[in-house]
Design a protein around this motif. Structure first.
Motif, short mmCIF file in Angstrom:
data_model
loop_
_atom_site.label_atom_id
_atom_site.label_comp_id
_atom_site.label_asym_id
_atom_site.label_seq_id
_atom_site.Cartn_x
_atom_site.Cartn_y
_atom_site.Cartn_z
N GLY A 207 0.83 -1.19 0.00
CA GLY A 207 0.00 0.00 0.00
C GLY A 207 0.86 1.24 0.00
N SER A 208 0.25 2.36 -0.31
CA SER A 208 0.99 3.61 -0.43
C SER A 208 1.12 4.30 0.91
CB SER A 208 0.28 4.54 -1.41
OG SER A 208 0.90 5.82 -1.42
N THR A 209 2.33 4.77 1.21
CA THR A 209 2.55 5.57 2.40
C THR A 209 2.56 7.06 2.06
OG1 THR A 209 4.95 5.38 2.14
CG2 THR A 209 3.87 3.76 3.53
N GLY A 210 2.38 7.37 0.78
CA GLY A 210 2.32 8.77 0.36
C GLY A 210 3.59 9.51 0.72
N VAL A 235 -7.93 -7.24 3.87
CA VAL A 235 -7.11 -8.37 3.38
C VAL A 235 -7.22 -8.46 1.86
CG1 VAL A 235 -6.98 -10.89 3.28
CG2 VAL A 235 -7.10 -9.72 5.50
N ALA A 236 -8.43 -8.39 1.33
CA ALA A 236 -8.63 -8.50 -0.11
C ALA A 236 -7.93 -7.37 -0.85
CB ALA A 236 -10.12 -8.51 -0.45
N GLU A 237 -8.05 -6.15 -0.35
CA GLU A 237 -7.41 -5.01 -1.00
C GLU A 237 -5.89 -5.12 -0.92
OE1 GLU A 237 -9.02 -1.65 1.02
OE2 GLU A 237 -10.88 -1.63 -0.15
N THR A 238 -5.39 -5.57 0.22
CA THR A 238 -3.94 -5.70 0.38
C THR A 238 -3.37 -6.74 -0.57
OG1 THR A 238 -4.04 -5.02 2.71
CG2 THR A 238 -2.09 -6.26 2.01
N LEU A 239 -4.02 -7.89 -0.66
CA LEU A 239 -3.54 -8.95 -1.54
C LEU A 239 -3.63 -8.52 -3.01
CD1 LEU A 239 -5.02 -12.14 0.16
CD2 LEU A 239 -2.69 -11.22 0.34
N ALA A 240 -4.69 -7.82 -3.36
CA ALA A 240 -4.86 -7.38 -4.74
C ALA A 240 -3.81 -6.34 -5.12
CB ALA A 240 -6.25 -6.79 -4.94
N LEU A 242 -0.64 -6.22 -4.08
CA LEU A 242 0.75 -6.68 -4.03
C LEU A 242 1.34 -6.78 -5.43
CD1 LEU A 242 0.46 -9.47 -1.32
CD2 LEU A 242 1.45 -7.18 -1.05
N ASP A 243 2.53 -6.26 -5.57
CA ASP A 243 3.22 -6.28 -6.86
C ASP A 243 4.56 -6.97 -6.67
OD1 ASP A 243 3.78 -5.79 -9.51
OD2 ASP A 243 3.41 -3.64 -9.42
N VAL A 244 5.34 -7.03 -7.73
CA VAL A 244 6.65 -7.68 -7.67
C VAL A 244 7.58 -6.91 -6.73
CG1 VAL A 244 6.51 -8.74 -9.93
CG2 VAL A 244 7.38 -6.38 -9.71
N TYR A 245 8.61 -7.58 -6.27
CA TYR A 245 9.62 -6.94 -5.44
C TYR A 245 11.00 -7.34 -5.94
CZ TYR A 245 9.18 -11.50 -3.07
OH TYR A 245 9.10 -12.85 -2.78
N PRO A 246 12.04 -6.58 -5.58
CA PRO A 246 13.37 -6.80 -6.15
C PRO A 246 13.91 -8.21 -5.95
CG PRO A 246 13.27 -4.66 -5.10
CD PRO A 246 11.99 -5.36 -4.75
N ALA A 247 14.56 -8.71 -6.99
CA ALA A 247 15.09 -10.07 -6.97
C ALA A 247 16.16 -10.26 -5.91
CB ALA A 247 15.65 -10.43 -8.35
N TYR A 248 16.88 -9.20 -5.56
CA TYR A 248 17.96 -9.36 -4.60
C TYR A 248 17.44 -9.70 -3.20
CZ TYR A 248 17.40 -4.80 -2.24
OH TYR A 248 16.95 -3.74 -1.51
N TYR A 249 16.15 -9.48 -2.94
CA TYR A 249 15.58 -9.84 -1.64
C TYR A 249 15.85 -11.30 -1.30
CZ TYR A 249 12.71 -5.55 -1.06
OH TYR A 249 12.27 -4.27 -0.88
N GLN A 396 1.27 -3.62 -12.84
CA GLN A 396 0.16 -2.91 -12.22
C GLN A 396 0.11 -1.46 -12.66
OE1 GLN A 396 -0.21 -3.32 -7.99
NE2 GLN A 396 -0.88 -5.45 -8.10
N GLU A 397 1.26 -0.83 -12.79
CA GLU A 397 1.29 0.55 -13.28
C GLU A 397 0.74 0.62 -14.70
OE1 GLU A 397 5.09 2.84 -11.90
OE2 GLU A 397 5.67 0.74 -12.17
N TYR A 398 1.17 -0.31 -15.54
CA TYR A 398 0.72 -0.36 -16.92
C TYR A 398 -0.79 -0.59 -17.00
CZ TYR A 398 0.39 -2.10 -21.77
OH TYR A 398 0.04 -2.31 -23.08
N ALA A 399 -1.29 -1.50 -16.17
CA ALA A 399 -2.72 -1.82 -16.21
C ALA A 399 -3.58 -0.62 -15.82
CB ALA A 399 -3.02 -2.99 -15.28
N GLU A 400 -3.07 0.21 -14.92
CA GLU A 400 -3.84 1.38 -14.49
C GLU A 400 -3.99 2.40 -15.60
OE1 GLU A 400 -1.86 2.82 -11.06
OE2 GLU A 400 -2.40 1.09 -9.81
N SER A 401 -2.94 2.57 -16.41
CA SER A 401 -2.98 3.58 -17.46
C SER A 401 -1.74 3.43 -18.33
CB SER A 401 -3.01 4.98 -16.83
OG SER A 401 -3.01 5.99 -17.81
N HIS A 402 -1.93 3.41 -19.66
CA HIS A 402 -0.78 3.30 -20.56
C HIS A 402 -1.10 3.88 -21.93
CE1 HIS A 402 -3.09 -0.47 -21.30
NE2 HIS A 402 -2.77 -0.23 -22.56
#
Length: 472
Positions: A207-210, A235-240, A242-249, A396-402
């Protein structure tokens, strides 16, 4: 680096100093009473923490870890060794180093009037702890919560993400995360300052911390969805979301359970022109740290641009095949040193070499270059000739607007998917230009004709007259 700052976060009682690491989106904290200090979630380059303690004239006696971190290598082991401080890590964590085991409701006295109480807040991990800072006006006075160090639990307007331990654990952890946020809100007074480790650009946030830079339990009760929504909806909003995270994690857990020592920040061996050429020919990574403007204007062909003016370590750590030999090129020795510091924070300790100066000092061959443009330029070009528009933002960014017709290859997939692009000229963009320059450097190194759009997608793409597809 100039981006690393510390500032007083306390109006009364113990002083709380914040040590920022903007490139990773994290904070560490030093709490003191004028004599003794405790540190929460230190980054690996502990010289910054030691400098803050010296400036404050205090001795570090305790170090606390909220959790086994996923986005950086902790400096806890090294800091405890350097200062003789007691190192507090959840007793349920399986680690390979000496620590003082701590668990829910344990209280550690920092001084007669300052103490820290552990609060079990699973969700980001199973063993996550938050730490309530409690103070009293006198040794025999009543203790009251001043602040709570929430790590990856309760963030500003959000929480830490629950999926970093894998899909098999996400369902349980997301419910734990909700319960943990509720517990903090119920147990702590509204005036308690919330002091998270993540949430300032870190991919550990769900989620966004702004742009929030400070908050209290009371403010979070009013604005944080984890405290204002019903559990199942949250829970539903949080799971929906979730996006990818850096591979180095994937490499951080092992480093943090084994316990890495202080980093070696010795200046790397100087790479001359012949060495730079040989390393590029060998398939090593030679990374240009300069701004995207400078790189586009002229660079050593075959180098990659990860500018130090953006989330350098996050994106380099995300893209580089782990263990690939790495050489750095920068404007100055200071720029190289800053990059080296960024890299040890995510466990990249070994550099093959480095060089400082200008591209003409790094090669005898003609320099490579590519054009930079804005979205208005793209709109004009599309009226005259066909080009491929490449959007390297996340899905997710692309899906919102492109841009209509744009090909979406997220930046973290670019190394493996260049063959998916049609032949011919490519105009690449992201949200603001930083990721586009990385992608453009990858394509330029492989001989793809590329133009990098250095512009704000949200502010300029539609305004330029480009057809935009938005999510329903």
């Amino acid at each position: 680096m100039g981006t690393d700052t510390s500032q007083d976060q306390s109006e009364s009682g113990p002083a709380i100093l914040t040590i920022e690491t903007p490139s990773l989106g994290d904070r560490s904290y030093l709490v003191h009473n004028g004599q003794t200090a405790a540190v929460i979630d230190p980054q690996r380059d502990i010289d910054r923490v030691l400098a803050v303690a010296v400036q404050a004239g205090v001795q570090i006696t305790h170090v606390f870890e909220t959790h086994i971190h996923n986005d950086y290598v902790t400096g806890g082991v090294a800091l405890a060794e350097a200062t003789g401080a007691t190192y507090h890590v959840n007793g349920a964590d399986e680690v390979s180093f000496a620590r003082a085991a701590i668990s829910d409701d344990d209280v550690v006295e920092i001084s007669p009037t300052v103490r820290i109480r552990a609060i079990a807040t699973p969700g980001h991990t199973y063993t996550h702890l938050s730490y309530a800072l409690e103070s009293a006006p006198a040794p025999d006075g009543e203790f009251e919560s001043v602040a709570v160090f929430t790590g990856g639990s309760l963030l500003f307007g959000a929480t830490g993400r629950p999926d970093l331990l894998g899909e098999d654990h996400t369902h349980d952890l997301v419910h734990h995360q909700f319960a943990s946020a509720q517990r903090l809100a119920q147990e702590l007074p509204d005036h308690t300052h919330v002091m998270p480790t993540h949430g300032f650009g870190s991919f550990c946030s769900a989620g966004s911390t702004g742009g929030t830079t400070a908050s209290t339990i009371g403010q979070e009760k009013r604005h944080n969805p984890a405290l204002t929504e019903e559990e199942e909806r949250w829970v539903a909003e949080t799971l929906a979301g979730l996006d990818v995270y850096p591979a180095y994690y994937a490499h951080m857990n092992a480093a943090n359970t084994q316990g890495r020592g202080a980093p070696d920040l010795t200046t790397p061996e100087v790479a001359d022109k012949a060495t730079v050429a040989a390393r590029i020919d060998a398939g090593d990574w030679v990374v240009d740290l300069r701004t995207r403007t400078a790189f586009a204007a002229g660079h050593v062909t075959g180098t990659l641009n990860f500018g130090l003016d953006g989330q350098f370590a996050t994106y380099l750590g995300w893209l580089i095949p782990w263990g690939t030999p790495l050489t750095l090129l920068g404007d100055s020795a200071e720029q190289v040193a800053d990059a080296q510091r960024e890299l040890v924070r995510i466990g990249i300790d070994d550099l093959e070499g480095a060089a400082a100066g200008t591209p003409n000092e790094w090669t005898d061959k003609p320099l490579g270059s590519f054009e930079r443009a804005v979205f208005a330029d793209l709109a004009q070009v599309l009226h005259h000739r066909p080009v491929t528009v490449l959007d390297v933002r996340r899905r997710q960014e692309y899906a919102e607007s492109h841009v209509e017709g744009a090909v979406n290859i997220p930046l973290h997939e670019i190394l493996d998917r260049l063959d998916d692009l049609p032949a011919g000229e490519v105009w690449v963009h992201c949200a603001a230009g930083y990721r586009a320059s990385i992608a453009a450097s990858v394509m330029a190194a492989r001989g793809v004709p590329v133009v990098a759009i250095d512009d704000s997608f949200d502010e300029s793409a539609a305004a330029a007259g480009l057809p935009i597809v938005k999510a329903a």
